[in-house]
Design a protein around this motif. Sequence first.
Motif, PDB file in Angstrom:
ATOM      1  N   PHE A  29       0.833  -1.196   0.000  1.00 14.85           N
ATOM      2  CA  PHE A  29       0.000   0.000   0.000  1.00 14.85           C
ATOM      3  C   PHE A  29       0.873   1.253   0.000  1.00 14.85           C
ATOM      4  O   PHE A  29       1.938   1.285   0.625  1.00 14.85           O
ATOM      5  N   TYR A  51      -8.312   1.831   2.370  1.00 13.14           N
ATOM      6  CA  TYR A  51      -8.412   0.481   1.807  1.00 13.14           C
ATOM      7  C   TYR A  51      -9.259  -0.407   2.725  1.00 13.14           C
ATOM      8  O   TYR A  51      -8.760  -1.381   3.294  1.00 13.14           O
ATOM      9  N   GLU A  54      -9.131  -4.501   3.342  1.00 11.97           N
ATOM     10  CA  GLU A  54      -7.906  -5.081   2.800  1.00 11.97           C
ATOM     11  C   GLU A  54      -6.787  -5.203   3.829  1.00 11.97           C
ATOM     12  O   GLU A  54      -5.766  -5.834   3.569  1.00 11.97           O
TER      13      GLU A  54
END
Length: 261
Positions: A29, A51, A54
């Motif tokens: 990320f 996110y 995730e």
Amino acid sequence: MCSIFVHIHFCGITVPSVIYSSECVTRWFDSDNPNTNGGDSELVTVLLGMYPGEICPNPLGIEAQTLSGQPASQTGNVFQVTPWFDRDNPGGLGDYETLSLLLIRYPLQVCTQPIAIEVTTISGTPVLPPGNIFQVYDPLQGFVCVNGACQDYRVRFTCPLSFCNTTCVTRWFDSDNPNTNGGDSELLTVLLSVYHGYICPNPLGIEAQTISGQPAYQTGNIFQVYNPTSGFSCVNQGGVLCADYKVRFTCPEDWCSSECM
């Protein structure tokens, strides 16, 4: 400065300390760039919001690399997320972890101009902004949770390199007494004049103690001023006299290398 992106080991299963199951490692990320806010921040609280679903809320580990794949440990960059701080409990009106109060409770350990803030419960569960019970969630103000549903929270900040890199701390100074002018004032403008050459003109942090060494936050006195830009001032109030205080400052590292203290 290099751009850092991270991946986080997650899942609540027991695995060997060196070998991780591939099912319990997230993808990489990257939520920030190094030309914003004075650096590159990849905070869990921010990543969870960007996110959702995730990243687990309680990661077991973290790895950071540059976008080109170079391990963070090989870049020579300085990583400046400060320790966790917890000055309040959730009883009463809520849990108050404001920057102004943390600067008093943890002198010289918190920067006055944080770049980012991260909040978790004491058990480590990340707290995401915004929230209905969060009155304040801001790096320059700190964190405040209000109403009876508050848990016990802790905060930490990302600070400028100039703050994290310095080990330059002045000696203690005492220019005033509490029986003059309605309190005890150790203002930077006065101290710079009285102790010319012994204090930098642009301190990064300030600490105040009584002459006997008691931390200022333990005295119960009222502080009108407590910041490195202005200095320190205690006000006599309600018939209670201020203690006699001394102060010291952290200064930029290059000032210490060129000045005597």
